[in-house]
Design an enzyme around this catalytic site. Structure first.
Site, PDB file in Angstrom:
ATOM      1  N   ASP A  80       0.820  -1.201   0.000  1.00  0.00           N
ATOM      2  CA  ASP A  80       0.000   0.000   0.000  1.00  0.00           C
ATOM      3  C   ASP A  80       0.858   1.258   0.000  1.00  0.00           C
ATOM      4  O   ASP A  80       2.021   1.233   0.412  1.00  0.00           O
ATOM      5  CB  ASP A  80      -0.896   0.032   1.244  1.00  0.00           C
ATOM      6  CG  ASP A  80      -2.051  -0.957   1.146  1.00  0.00           C
ATOM      7  OD1 ASP A  80      -2.230  -1.537   0.058  1.00  0.00           O
ATOM      8  OD2 ASP A  80      -2.758  -1.129   2.148  1.00  0.00           O
ATOM      9  N   HIS A  81       0.256   2.346  -0.440  1.00  0.00           N
ATOM     10  CA  HIS A  81       0.889   3.660  -0.380  1.00  0.00           C
ATOM     11  C   HIS A  81       0.195   4.495   0.700  1.00  0.00           C
ATOM     12  O   HIS A  81      -0.994   4.304   0.982  1.00  0.00           O
ATOM     13  CB  HIS A  81       0.779   4.376  -1.732  1.00  0.00           C
ATOM     14  CG  HIS A  81       1.635   3.770  -2.795  1.00  0.00           C
ATOM     15  ND1 HIS A  81       2.722   4.412  -3.334  1.00  0.00           N
ATOM     16  CD2 HIS A  81       1.576   2.564  -3.429  1.00  0.00           C
ATOM     17  CE1 HIS A  81       3.292   3.654  -4.246  1.00  0.00           C
ATOM     18  NE2 HIS A  81       2.602   2.521  -4.325  1.00  0.00           N
ATOM     19  N   PRO A  82       0.899   5.452   1.305  1.00  0.00           N
ATOM     20  CA  PRO A  82       0.283   6.291   2.342  1.00  0.00           C
ATOM     21  C   PRO A  82      -0.656   7.329   1.723  1.00  0.00           C
ATOM     22  O   PRO A  82      -0.214   8.295   1.099  1.00  0.00           O
ATOM     23  CB  PRO A  82       1.491   6.950   3.018  1.00  0.00           C
ATOM     24  CG  PRO A  82       2.554   6.970   1.967  1.00  0.00           C
ATOM     25  CD  PRO A  82       2.335   5.762   1.120  1.00  0.00           C
ATOM     26  N   GLN A  88       1.160  10.512  -2.626  1.00  0.00           N
ATOM     27  CA  GLN A  88       1.227   9.072  -2.370  1.00  0.00           C
ATOM     28  C   GLN A  88       2.511   8.445  -2.920  1.00  0.00           C
ATOM     29  O   GLN A  88       2.768   7.265  -2.706  1.00  0.00           O
ATOM     30  CB  GLN A  88       0.015   8.387  -3.018  1.00  0.00           C
ATOM     31  CG  GLN A  88      -1.310   8.909  -2.522  1.00  0.00           C
ATOM     32  CD  GLN A  88      -2.472   8.305  -3.256  1.00  0.00           C
ATOM     33  OE1 GLN A  88      -3.046   7.313  -2.839  1.00  0.00           O
ATOM     34  NE2 GLN A  88      -2.828   8.912  -4.398  1.00  0.00           N
TER      35      GLN A  88
END
Length: 210
Positions: A80-82, A88
């Site tokens: 996942d990306h933040p 992102q």
């Protein structure tokens, strides 16, 4: 379990893990008779005995049981990306690559490691399926081709679709409970060899070993 870093290749399967030379393995381990196909990317995973992968499989931060069959183009635990940051883009945590800091942001990687996927024994994961972060899949389950698994899957369940949903159990619950009690996947090699052909006949197998 044998710790593996560099790819290996053998003409035939053996107790040594068979890792295709085109695959990239990082900080992972594999049991006996494991086969890793071409162009796999495996990061911080544990893969138990007899499990195999086909081509173009990605596995991150996962624990995978014995005798599991992983088809082509499967992705297990995609990263996942933040989403709560202004951007992102991974430059915010892979800072060293972009010469933006002398250290990376390890909090992102620690978060990824804390949401491992767990896949049981004798699971079949179909072509192009995706198993999302933190999911547990029970023994004997089937994941349909192209499914996106966002929730835990019970043992011997068949799930399909986006998001994946259960459509049936492979066997009656009494049979499932008996197979889980027998736990044939834990048999040592010499017992497996003695009883190998009995794996083809469910009724006889249940009657003999329950």
């Amino acid at each position: 379990m044998k710790h593996i870093h560099q790819p290996q290749r053998h003409s035939l399967l053996s107790a040594e893990p068979n890792i295709h030379e085109s695959s990239h393995i990082l900080n992972s381990s594999a049991g006996q008779w494991v086969s890793i196909g071409p162009h796999n990317k495996i990061v911080e995973a544990k893969i138990d005995n007899y499990t195999y992968t086909m081509d173009d499989v990605t596995i991150n931060y996962s624990d995978i049981g014995k005798y599991t069959s992983i088809a082509s183009h499967v992705c297990i635990n995609p990263t996942d990306h933040p989403m709560d940051r202004v951007t992102q883009h991974h430059m915010t945590y892979r800072r060293k690559d972009y010469h933006l800091a002398e250290t990376d942001d390890e909090t992102i990687f620690a978060w990824r490691r804390s949401h491992r996927v767990t896949i049981g024994h004798d699971v079949w994961i179909g072509h192009g399926a995706i198993v999302m972060k933190g999911v547990t899949i029970g023994a004997g389950a089937v994941i349909g081709a192209g499914a996106i698994v966002t929730k835990d899957v019970e043992p011997y369940s068949v799930v399909v679709g986006v998001p994946a949903r259960p459509i049936k159990k492979r066997f009656a619950q009494e049979v499932i409970d008996t197979l889980l009690d027998i736990a044939w996947w834990d048999w040592p090699r010499h017992i497996l060899e003695e009883r190998f052909y009995e794996l083809n006949d469910l009724d006889t197998f249940i009657a003999k070993y329950k």
